[in-house]
Design an enzyme around this catalytic site. Sequence first.
Site, mmCIF file in Angstrom:
data_model
loop_
_atom_site.group_PDB
_atom_site.id
_atom_site.type_symbol
_atom_site.label_atom_id
_atom_site.label_comp_id
_atom_site.label_asym_id
_atom_site.label_seq_id
_atom_site.Cartn_x
_atom_site.Cartn_y
_atom_site.Cartn_z
ATOM 1 N N ASP A 287 41.412 59.046 2.130
ATOM 2 C CA ASP A 287 41.268 58.552 3.448
ATOM 3 C C ASP A 287 41.736 57.455 4.518
ATOM 4 O O ASP A 287 42.261 56.822 4.171
ATOM 5 C CB ASP A 287 39.827 59.057 3.869
ATOM 6 C CG ASP A 287 39.360 58.023 3.707
ATOM 7 O OD1 ASP A 287 39.438 57.022 2.745
ATOM 8 O OD2 ASP A 287 37.711 57.885 4.258
ATOM 9 N N LYS B 130 42.652 66.701 -0.474
ATOM 10 C CA LYS B 130 41.947 65.697 -0.443
ATOM 11 C C LYS B 130 40.457 65.850 -0.947
ATOM 12 O O LYS B 130 40.204 65.288 -1.802
ATOM 13 C CB LYS B 130 41.346 65.148 1.271
ATOM 14 C CG LYS B 130 42.706 64.552 2.061
ATOM 15 C CD LYS B 130 42.263 63.768 3.110
ATOM 16 C CE LYS B 130 43.542 63.604 4.295
ATOM 17 N NZ LYS B 130 43.329 63.456 5.542
#
Length: 378
Positions: free
Chosen positions: A289, A270
Site C-alpha cells: 500500500d 493487493k
Amino acid sequence: MLSLKLRPLSIMNKKRQIPIQSPPSTPPTPQTLTSKSKRPKTLLKSPKWVPLNLTQSELSLPLTFPTGQTFRWRQTGPLQYTGVVGSHLVSLQHLQNGDVSYCLHQSKTSQSNAESALLDFLNMGISLAGIWEVFSASDSRFAELATHLGGARVLRQDPLECLIQFLCSSNNNIGRITKMVDFVSSLGTHLGSVAGFEFHEFPSLDRLAMVSEQELREAGFGYRAKYLTGTVKALQSKPGGGEEWLLSLRKLELEEVIDALTTLPGVGPKVAACIALFSLDQHDAIPVDTHVWKIATRYLIPELAGARLTPKLCGRVAEAFVSKYGKYAGWAQTLLFVAELPSQKALLPPHFSNAKESKSAKGKGRGVQTVADASNSE
C-alpha cells in the site's frame, strides 16, 4: 538473497458511506436464511489458564492481533485477546514475565486438539527469533526495531475466513471492516461471550451461499456485496469444493497463488497478497500500500522516492523486499509495517521518526486503518 537456517521451536473513498447494521446476536432469519441451532453451554466463570511455553519474543499479542491481519479477535483484558480458531473459543494473555498462556472457553473437541489448532493458527512451526536473527545481521535498522517491537508474528489463518475478511477490507476502514466481519461471523454457530463480546464459529461456504447480495447491501456492505456473493459462488464451483481448493494453494508457488486468487471477484493483487501471506504459507508475499511504498522508497529503493505508485512499481517493491530479506520477506515487512503505525511509533525512540513523517501521519489520521489500504482490490 538471504539464506535462512531456522531453529525449530521447542514446542510443536469519498463516496457516501452507508451505515452498517449491527450484527444480530444470533444469525438473521430472512427468507433465504435459516436460524441457527441452540447455543452451547454457558462459559465457565473461572476459566483455567494453561501455559503455552511461548515467550513474548516469539509472540506479542498487542503487536500481532490489532494490526490488521485478522478482524475477529477482541481485546478482552489489559494484555488479553479473545477469538475463535475453528470451533474453539480461546483467550490468550501475557503473564507477568511476558510468557503467553491460553484459556479454552468452548470447544467441540478435546483440549489437546484445541491447543494443536491454536499453535497452528499462531504459525508456531516457524521460529520468529530464528528469522529475525538473520534479518538483523544484515539490517541494522531492523535489528534496532526488533529490540522494541519483539514478537510481531504472522498468523496462519483459515483461508476461507481470511479471504472473506479481506474482501470486506477493500477501500475501507477498521471500524467498518470489523462490523462487516462481525455480521458475516454472526451467521456461524454461536460459541459464547467473553467480556461482553459475542463470538461465533466462522460460517461454512454453504452457509455463506445462503446470503443474497441484496441482504448484504441492506446490511451496509455496498459494492462489496457482489464481490462476496460472487466469490462464494465461484468457490462452490471448484472441483472438490472451494475450501479444499483454497487449502491446496498452500502447495503452490507465490505467483501461481496470486494468479489463482485474482480469478475471484473483488480480489486484486493487493488483497491476494494479504490472503497469501496470512493464510496460505506464502512467506514472501508483500502486500503493498502507500505506506509500504514509503517504507520501500525510504530504505530499500530510494531512487524511486517521489514517484507515483503504480501496479508495475508494486512489483518493484515486492522484489526489493525479497532481495533484501529472502523467502521470509513478508515477515520482515510485517514488522516494518507495524513500526509505522502511530500506536507503535509512540513506543519507539524519537530518532525513528522525523518531523515530516509525523506530520504526514497526523494529516492522514489513519492509525491501524493503513492495513485496509494494503488490501484494496483496485
